[in-house]
Design an enzyme around this catalytic site. Structure first.
Site, PDB file in Angstrom:
ATOM      1  N   GLU A  47       0.987  -1.207   0.081  1.00  0.00           N
ATOM      2  CA  GLU A  47      -0.003   0.157   0.025  1.00  0.00           C
ATOM      3  C   GLU A  47       0.766   1.188   0.046  1.00  0.00           C
ATOM      4  O   GLU A  47       0.505   2.421  -0.699  1.00  0.00           O
ATOM      5  CB  GLU A  47      -1.022  -0.068   1.153  1.00  0.00           C
ATOM      6  CG  GLU A  47      -2.197  -0.961   0.885  1.00  0.00           C
ATOM      7  CD  GLU A  47      -2.147  -2.583   1.566  1.00  0.00           C
ATOM      8  OE1 GLU A  47      -0.886  -2.884   1.656  1.00  0.00           O
ATOM      9  OE2 GLU A  47      -2.904  -3.033   1.315  1.00  0.00           O
ATOM     10  N   HIS A  68     -10.037  -4.899  11.332  1.00  0.00           N
ATOM     11  CA  HIS A  68     -10.418  -5.122   9.961  1.00  0.00           C
ATOM     12  C   HIS A  68     -11.974  -4.068  10.252  1.00  0.00           C
ATOM     13  O   HIS A  68     -12.555  -4.097   9.269  1.00  0.00           O
ATOM     14  CB  HIS A  68     -10.759  -6.296   9.626  1.00  0.00           C
ATOM     15  CG  HIS A  68      -9.791  -6.877   8.790  1.00  0.00           C
ATOM     16  ND1 HIS A  68      -8.718  -7.459   9.361  1.00  0.00           N
ATOM     17  CD2 HIS A  68      -9.478  -7.019   7.357  1.00  0.00           C
ATOM     18  CE1 HIS A  68      -7.868  -8.004   8.534  1.00  0.00           C
ATOM     19  NE2 HIS A  68      -8.293  -7.869   7.225  1.00  0.00           N
TER      20      HIS A  68
HETATM   21  C1  LIG Z   1      -1.938  -4.278   4.500  1.00  0.00           C
HETATM   22  C2  LIG Z   1      -2.967  -5.175   3.922  1.00  0.00           C
HETATM   23  N1  LIG Z   1      -3.180  -5.134   2.675  1.00  0.00           N
HETATM   24  C3  LIG Z   1      -4.290  -5.964   2.443  1.00  0.00           C
HETATM   25  C4  LIG Z   1      -4.911  -6.875   3.087  1.00  0.00           C
HETATM   26  C5  LIG Z   1      -5.775  -7.701   2.690  1.00  0.00           C
HETATM   27  N2  LIG Z   1      -5.638  -9.013   2.236  1.00  0.00           N
HETATM   28  C6  LIG Z   1      -5.655 -10.006   3.357  1.00  0.00           C
HETATM   29  S1  LIG Z   1      -4.942 -11.545   2.831  1.00  0.00           S
HETATM   30  C7  LIG Z   1      -4.522 -10.912   1.566  1.00  0.00           C
HETATM   31  C8  LIG Z   1      -3.714 -11.858   0.468  1.00  0.00           C
HETATM   32  C9  LIG Z   1      -2.419 -12.554   1.299  1.00  0.00           C
HETATM   33  O1  LIG Z   1      -1.901 -13.348   0.790  1.00  0.00           O
HETATM   34  P1  LIG Z   1      -0.505 -13.954   0.975  1.00  0.00           P
HETATM   35  O2  LIG Z   1       0.455 -13.015   1.868  1.00  0.00           O
HETATM   36  O3  LIG Z   1       0.065 -14.805   0.124  1.00  0.00           O
HETATM   37  O4  LIG Z   1      -1.176 -15.001   2.341  1.00  0.00           O
HETATM   38  P2  LIG Z   1      -2.066 -16.144   2.066  1.00  0.00           P
HETATM   39  O5  LIG Z   1      -3.389 -15.398   2.369  1.00  0.00           O
HETATM   40  O6  LIG Z   1      -1.969 -16.925   0.693  1.00  0.00           O
HETATM   41  O7  LIG Z   1      -1.954 -17.219   3.122  1.00  0.00           O
HETATM   42  C10 LIG Z   1      -4.877  -9.541   1.372  1.00  0.00           C
HETATM   43  C11 LIG Z   1      -4.520  -8.932  -0.022  1.00  0.00           C
HETATM   44  C12 LIG Z   1      -4.327  -7.101   4.413  1.00  0.00           C
HETATM   45  N3  LIG Z   1      -5.130  -7.713   5.145  1.00  0.00           N
HETATM   46  N4  LIG Z   1      -3.347  -6.139   4.814  1.00  0.00           N
END
Ligand SMILES: Cc1ncc(C[n+]2csc(CCOP(=O)(O)OP(=O)(O)O)c2C)c(N)n1
Lengths: 331, 339
Positions: A60, A129
């Protein structure tokens, strides 16, 4: 008049502005191939291609900054935060760069950018959240802060935000996306398609008391007004729609008419934006106020997860009704 | 310091960095690992069911398909070591020793949940087992894990911290800064990237310029490792190397474990960004099936396996019943400021 959803209204606003101005582009997480985490950008990738609808990885601060840099040299970015909770990792870019570059550069560079996405409490997603951050942004000179409550406002205000030459923090109600409202059929290009930033709107007229609320709380106030109407109390519900700049005049006109005021916000009480509104109203309406201004806010706690607690924490219709009765010395 | 296990790859699959198969495992080592993985899978399935019945709300991120990573990695720890995880953390908590009952009750938002119904699925914490939490802001917990490990070094108590995160977290500042500081100050933390190939709907090739997160260690002079996460024994042994390094030298390690989630990102994700064939292909490599077969191959009696599976079933059923029967959460005011 077409009745459309808040989500669709936002989508139309972006689509029309992108058709109109080649410099407008969208960047954010899952905005393209996934059609948006909340489906607000549905179909835009298909229409405008990856050049203008850009899926960003989870960075972000990085993509907020890229938007600001691009805006300095003439593009008009729409930066989507998947939710405003995640804007906190980008807040340095927004506060220290977006809000200040115009003044810091002695007026040479302005930043026409929109930071948008859902904010405010969601449903059962816990403290990280589910929070209202508008007061953080409303504190900062150099920013505009917009929080529409209806589909019609969402469309007209987002279009204005995209055309604005300043950084606009545009916070959508996370639980409002499916709500519907009549949106006037105006052809793109006609001046009435825009709702000016900084103009409040009276959502319900009434003579007994003024309720000031924005975003989701407008709906709560309208519901409370119905309950109170059955008891013979007529509420006027005024929605500032924009917190910064604040349309003090419209708000004060209503309070001068009713002589009483309740400010309802879903954020925390301490230094919440409602405190500023209360200050403005007492300053402008001191002579006519018949009762102290009441505030209704969420409890002063991080949002709990459990459904029953989550509802207890947030302002409900009954809380608004009770505050109105306090302001009317009925309790 | 050891380098060079990982290879950069532009393909979706891991180029097997080494083909070591860790064949020397015994039923004594493997059976408890299998039991944990199975319990986690059954717990996840039970929570998915409760979610579809509206008994669990909000976001629910399941780890089905990735069980070998949290189970293998935490098996390399001592009880006093710390674990820090994301919102996809029910399995990590269970593997660290948090009971199925308090986890399930938390998902249900009950008073008996591990954080009293205040946190829900994304925020499980348990001080008794040194489970320092599940966090919802991507990357924000990486420095937290480094901080716990910093305290260990500061006090000289030889505890190690494991931090779990997805490959999607590797682009955010929290990760970059946590990594840099852990390397600079030689903090005994093991950073475990669970590369499940997708960050929500975004495949790795659209989120990373180089599809090898472990390479980030190089610029910091940090040890690194990278391997497939289907074999729980392999995960355990390889994480144990990193844990030993941390415990004996304070050196951090960045480990990337390549894995796959069988379900959507969360319950609301229909997973339209990948093909059924792809998911099926990965299911062929299911860490549970693989582990179960291996147990039988090395002489674990079928009857014992049946008994274990029945026991797991009973444990999870009990946890669900406990959650259902527990009183609702009733206090949100107590823990804002410590008096
Ligand atoms: C700073 C932030 N940006 C966006 C999100 C929304 N979000 C939650 S999980 C996720 C994807 C994360 O993917 P990854 O790190 O690969 O972990 P996984 O969920 O696959 O275990 C996103 C974009 C968030 N929680 N925090």
């Amino acid at each position: 008049m077409a009745v459309i959803s808040y989500r669709e209204a936002l989508n139309q606003a972006m689509r029309e502005e992108m058709e109109r101005d080649e410099n407008v582009f969208i960047m954010g997480e899952e905005v393209g191939h996934y059609n948006g985490a909340y489906k607000v950008t549905q179909g835009l990738l298909q229409r405008f291609s990856e050049r203008r609808v850009i899926d960003a990885p989870i960075a972000e601060m990085g993509f907020a900054g890229i938007g600001i840099g691009a805006a300095m040299v003439g593009l008009r970015p729409i930066i989507e935060f998947m939710t405003f909770n995640f804007s906190l990792v980008a807040i340095d870019q927004i506060v220290n760069n977006a809000a200040k570059i115009y003044q810091m550069s002695g007026g040479q560079y302005h930043i026409p950018i929109v930071f948008r996405g859902p904010g405010g409490p969601a449903v059962q997603v816990g403290s990280q959240h589910s929070q209202s951050l508008e007061s953080y942004y409303a504190h900062v000179p150099g920013l505009k802060v917009v929080m529409p409550s209806t589909a019609a406002d969402a469309k007209g205000l987002l279009k204005s935000a995209i055309r604005d030459d300043n950084p606009v923090v545009f916070i959508e109600g996370e639980t409002l996306y499916n709500t519907t409202w009549e949106v006037p059929d105006v052809a793109p290009g006609s001046p009435s398609e825009l709702i000016p930033i900084g103009k409040a709107d009276v959502k319900r007229t009434g003579k007994d008391i003024t309720l000031i609320a924005w975003s989701k709380m407008v709906w709560t106030c309208l519901d409370a007004s119905k309950v109170l109407a059955e008891q013979g109390i007529e509420c006027e519900v005024v929605d500032p729609r924009t917190l910064r700049p604040l349309d003090v005049e419209t708000l004060a006109t209503s309070v001068k008419k009713t002589g009483r005021c309740v400010i309802v916000e879903v954020g925390w009480p301490v230094a919440g934006f409602g405190a500023e509104v209360a200050y403005q109203m007492q300053k402008h309406c001191m002579d006519v106020l018949d009762a102290p201004i009441e505030r209704v806010t969420s409890d002063d706690v991080p949002m709990p997860y459990a459904k029953n607690l989550e509802l207890e924490v947030q302002p409900q219709v009954a809380d608004v009704v009770a505050a109105v009765k306090r302001a009317l010395y009925m309790e | 310091m050891k380098y060079g296990r990982a290879v950069a790859t532009a393909s979706k699959r891991v180029e097997h960095d080494d083909h070591h198969e860790y064949v020397d495992t015994t039923p004594e080592e493997l059976a408890p690992l299998y039991r944990q993985m199975l319990a986690i899978r059954r717990m996840e399935e039970a929570s998915a069911k409760a979610y579809s019945q509206g008994k669990i709300g909000g976001f629910l991120h399941l780890i089905i398909g990735q069980e070998a990573v949290c189970v293998g990695a935490t098996a390399a720890l001592k009880p006093e070591d710390y674990v820090v995880a994301t919102y996809r953390e029910h399995g990590h908590a269970y593997a660290k020793g948090v009971g199925a009952r308090p986890i399930m009750a938390e998902l249900y938002g009950k008073k008996t949940g591990c954080v009293k119904g205040l946190g829900g699925s994304m925020h499980i914490f348990d001080k008794a087992t040194n489970f320092l939490g599940g966090y919802g802001i991507v990357g924000g917990h990486v420095p937290i894990a480094a901080g716990a490990a910093f305290a260990s070094k500061y006090r000289g108590d030889k505890r190690v911290a494991l931090c779990f995160f997805g490959e999607g977290a590797s682009t955010i500042g929290g990760f970059a800064e946590g990594l840099a500081l852990a390397a600079l100050w030689k903090i005994p933390v093991v950073l475990i990237c669970e590369n499940n190939q997708y960050s929500m709907g975004t495949p790795v090739y659209r989120s990373l310029a180089v599809e090898d997160v472990s390479l980030r260690a190089i610029g910091h002079g940090m040890a690194r490792d990278r391997f497939d996460g289907d074999d729980v024994v392999k995960v355990k042994r390889r994480i144990a190397e990193a844990v030993d390094r941390a415990r004996t030298t304070n050196e951090p390690t960045l480990v990337e474990v390549v894995t796959y989630r069988f379900r959507g990102h969360s319950m609301s994700d229909p997973g339209l960004y990948r093909t059924k064939e792809e998911v099926e292909e990965w299911k062929q490599r299911d860490p549970l099936g693989r582990c179960r077969q291996r147990l039988l191959d090395i002489g674990f009696p079928q009857a014992d396996l049946d008994a274990m599976e029945a026991d797991v079933k009973a444990e999870i059923e009990d946890a669900v019943k406990f959650a259902e029967d527990s009183p609702p959460a009733d206090d949100y005011k107590s823990y804002v400021i410590k008096e």
